[in-house]
Enzyme design. Sequence first.
Site, short mmCIF file in Angstrom:
data_model
loop_
_atom_site.label_atom_id
_atom_site.label_comp_id
_atom_site.label_asym_id
_atom_site.label_seq_id
_atom_site.Cartn_x
_atom_site.Cartn_y
_atom_site.Cartn_z
N LYS A 107 0.80 -1.22 0.00
CA LYS A 107 0.00 0.00 0.00
C LYS A 107 0.83 1.27 0.00
CE LYS A 107 -4.13 -2.13 1.63
NZ LYS A 107 -3.72 -3.46 2.17
C1 LIG Z 1 -4.53 -4.47 1.93
C2 LIG Z 1 -3.85 -5.75 1.73
C3 LIG Z 1 -4.40 -6.75 0.90
C4 LIG Z 1 -5.74 -6.59 0.24
O1 LIG Z 1 -5.74 -5.61 -0.76
P1 LIG Z 1 -7.11 -5.00 -1.29
O2 LIG Z 1 -6.73 -3.97 -2.27
O3 LIG Z 1 -7.79 -4.43 -0.09
O4 LIG Z 1 -7.88 -6.14 -1.87
C5 LIG Z 1 -3.67 -7.90 0.70
N1 LIG Z 1 -2.48 -8.09 1.30
C6 LIG Z 1 -1.95 -7.17 2.12
C7 LIG Z 1 -0.64 -7.46 2.77
C8 LIG Z 1 -2.59 -5.96 2.35
O5 LIG Z 1 -2.05 -5.06 3.15
#
Ligand SMILES: *Cc1c(COP(=O)(O)O)cnc(C)c1O
Length: 429
Positions: A107
Amino acid sequence: MFYRSLNGHYKKVNFETALKKGLAEDGGLFFPEKIKPLKSNFIDNLENYSDIDIAYEVIKQFIGNSINEEDLKEILSNTIDFDFPLIDLGNNIYSLELFHGPTLAFKDVGARFMANCLGYFNKNKNIINTVLVATSGDTGAAVANGFFKVKGTKVIILYPENKVSEIQERQLTTNGNNITAFRVKGSFDDCQNMVKKAFVDIELKNKFNLTSANSINVARWLPQAFYYFYAVKKLKKNNLVFSVPSGNFGNICAGIIAKKLGLPIDHFIASTNVNDTIPRYFKYQVFSPKPTIQTISNAMDVSNPSNFIRIQEMFENFESLSSFLSSYSFDDNQTLEIVKKIYSDKKYIMDPHGAVGLLGLKKYLANNSSKTGVFLETAHPIKFSKHIENTIKVKLDIPEKINKILSKKKQYIDIKDYGDFKKKIFSMH
Ligand SMILES: *Cc1c(COP(=O)(O)O)cnc(C)c1O
């Protein structure tokens, strides 16, 4: 370029407004009015472009006139200053590692991009944007890191008590300055509902310039399309399928945008933990979220994924959607089993989210063996060291980025319910 609301009642807005509002006034998610495919000359020659140039080509139509070319390129170079390695695990399976940014989960790219854009829009203004973000673990850390000391911003992170890992909690609660953590009694969905409610709350709206930094925000969501371009740049193969460990479905939805822009991707797999609203949707064609269940892949403990409506928007009907996207769910035992197996076979250490991604990929490839599969390894295993170390019986090295925060004191404000949340926001300002 304009964005329209998926609820359909709100006027079109440009990128700057969509970023600042987060959600349209009718409560709908913003969606690009048009998606123009990129030139095939570009797609066929990705290896001749730097990661930043690729990001620029991918994102520019979504920014329109809101930011000029020079400033946009500078924002991108502040966003992307780390690598996205692709690891060959044999048998046509690759792991695309997205955790080499400052907070060790994927993210960072979206959060840094959004923070840089908001800082740019507020450069010569005297306003404060209050950024609200609900987190199931990793978003909050990435947003806190990205927005730390960004001019004209205050960040409030809502996270569910006892449902994030120790390292995740430290990342959320040890920042200070313009970052405040709210520890909520409840689940991620409860946190997300408070954020959604705040956006349509007149009292809050009149007092604060609220925006959200969840993947409902277009500035957080769209840059995630870059990853798929980086994988194709490195792989140079056809018949590609991507398995995306999915919670709120922002990342996979950005992958589908990348496909719409012209990337040669055959199929997507949305891999989930036992929070299986979407796998059940594909089976029974009914969307019926159940209460959220806590798992070891906690960033995917989401039962009502906000971005699924954006995915549906890109397909004519259920048949066209289901011919392009498959979705499978796996439990914690299966997750840890594959972590163990891949470590013993390949000496490769996965985190629980990447492991769910690999499980989905293997399930799909079992009947589609001519394809090349990529799963997204979305977090560094150290964030879930307790489960991983117990499973592979190896002590993980602690990266320097984590070591630094382990000694810092956690600071948070406890939140009982929406009324309490509102009272505490007002008392902070
Ligand atoms: C947020 C997250 C996800 C899921 O991603 P989305 O875009 O919400 O589907 C998967 N793995 C990790 C490590 C995350 O931080």
